[in-house]
Design an enzyme around this catalytic site. Structure first.
Site, PDB file in Angstrom:
ATOM      1  N   HIS A   9       0.869  -1.176   0.000  1.00  0.00           N
ATOM      2  CA  HIS A   9       0.000   0.000   0.000  1.00  0.00           C
ATOM      3  C   HIS A   9       0.913   1.237   0.000  1.00  0.00           C
ATOM      4  O   HIS A   9       1.790   1.367   0.863  1.00  0.00           O
ATOM      5  CB  HIS A   9      -0.868   0.035   1.259  1.00  0.00           C
ATOM      6  CG  HIS A   9      -1.834  -1.099   1.367  1.00  0.00           C
ATOM      7  ND1 HIS A   9      -1.450  -2.360   1.797  1.00  0.00           N
ATOM      8  CD2 HIS A   9      -3.171  -1.162   1.111  1.00  0.00           C
ATOM      9  CE1 HIS A   9      -2.518  -3.151   1.805  1.00  0.00           C
ATOM     10  NE2 HIS A   9      -3.573  -2.454   1.399  1.00  0.00           N
ATOM     11  N   HIS A 167      28.116  -2.252   9.726  1.00  0.00           N
ATOM     12  CA  HIS A 167      26.875  -1.590   9.326  1.00  0.00           C
ATOM     13  C   HIS A 167      26.082  -2.552   8.441  1.00  0.00           C
ATOM     14  O   HIS A 167      26.402  -3.732   8.333  1.00  0.00           O
ATOM     15  CB  HIS A 167      27.178  -0.277   8.599  1.00  0.00           C
ATOM     16  CG  HIS A 167      28.047  -0.441   7.395  1.00  0.00           C
ATOM     17  ND1 HIS A 167      27.550  -0.591   6.128  1.00  0.00           N
ATOM     18  CD2 HIS A 167      29.401  -0.508   7.280  1.00  0.00           C
ATOM     19  CE1 HIS A 167      28.550  -0.717   5.272  1.00  0.00           C
ATOM     20  NE2 HIS A 167      29.680  -0.681   5.939  1.00  0.00           N
TER      21      HIS A 167
END
Length: 325
Positions: A9, A167
């Site tokens: 959506h 990371h």
């Protein structure tokens, strides 16, 4: 290769596709499909059909949708029903699920296999802080008790220079590619910073233990296979100077993955992710004299860069910079 359609959506699908590319690199046979406020079920179904048609091979297709029972799921389901022996749907898409699907399809040939593989990773990515709010998990043998100090060679599966250390690209793409049991950040500066140490430990992927050690300790560990015997270690360095200190201390480091070196004042940037000052260039040449070779890649799927040519361009830019100043 299994084709992947991310459906949502609104623009969520496009955003998570972009996030996945930042971590794992640009992917083939992946499309984002969005249901916008002015659109209806037939609109997103038509988009899905166009996305499937755009794939070079659409025999195996995996739909990653945002919400079970929502319109993107329902329309994907109507398509999957005609191909349910080959296609699959997984709802609740998150970034960890998407990255795992990229990794899984490198070794798995069917959408069903990839769908089954990514569920655990997606669930493990859902965590809460403070940790006391997490529901208690069933007791299992921990990684610490099952493998720490076990007999065998202390093997380096990746030695990487990366200004950002641990990371997303490292915790997902490189961890999946190399399967370490330990991630060891080697840095005197980080070892003295309790906040950074804690953040690194929390950033470690599920099932992998992260450590931060000063350079002197890393040299000791490299000479003592018994401490982490039988472990597969990923070593992370912030800069080439720290690598050189470990090598000069007697550690045998054969190949260094040069992944990311951040730009700062006085540095030149011969490519998009690596920046050098004169000290950096000189350090890499010294590492070469010690027999170290370089694997220049940001993520596993990248083509390897030519370090000799990169250093040549960096030196030329530094010489030009020096003349201008």
């Amino acid at each position: 290769m299994v084709g992947i359609i991310i459906a949502s959506h609104g623009e969520f699908a496009e955003g998570i596709l972009q996030s996945g590319e930042m971590i794992f690199g640009k992917q083939e046979q992946v499309e984002a499909v969005t249901l916008m406020p002015s659109e209806g079920p037939e609109d997103i179904k038509a988009k899905m059909e166009r996305a499937v048609a755009s794939f070079e091979n659409n025999a195996e297709v995996l739909f990653l949708v945002d919400l079970w029972g929502g319109t993107p799921f329902n329309q994907a389901n109507s398509l999957v029903e005609k191909h349910k022996d080959k296609w699959a749907i997984v709802s609740g898409v998150n970034l960890a699920m998407l990255i795992e699907s990229y990794s899984a399809r490198m070794s798995m040939d069917t959408a069903h296999e990839v769908a089954a593989q990514i569920i655990g990773t997606a669930q493990e990515a859902v965590k809460v802080k403070p940790e006391a709010l997490m529901p208690e998990a069933p007791e299992t043998a921990t990684e610490e008790s099952s493998s720490a100090g076990s007999p065998g060679e202390f093997k380096y599966v990746l030695i990487r220079i990366d200004t950002r250390l641990l990371h997303g690209q490292v915790a997902t793409a490189w961890t999946k590619s190399t399967s370490p049991t330990r991630i060891i950040v080697v840095s005197d500066e980080v070892a003295k910073d309790d906040l950074r140490k804690n953040l690194i430990k929390q950033a470690a992927p599920s099932g992998v233990k992260a450590h931060v050690v000063p350079i002197k300790k890393m040299i000791e560990l490299a000479k003592d296979d018994q401490h982490f015997g039988g472990q597969r270690a990923m070593l992370l360095f912030e800069n080439p100077q720290d690598v050189l200190r470990v090598v000069e201390g007697g550690a045998s480091l054969e190949t260094i993955n040069v992944g990311s070196m951040a730009h700062s004042t006085g540095k030149v940037q011969p490519n998009k992710v690596l920046a050098f000052n004169q000290k950096d260039v000189d350090t890499f040449h010294k590492l070469q004299e010690h027999g170290v070779t370089f694997d220049v890649r940001k993520v596993p799927g990248d083509a390897k860069g030519n370090m000799k040519e990169i250093l040549r361009r960096a030196q030329a830019e530094l010489d030009k910079q020096k003349k201008e100043n």
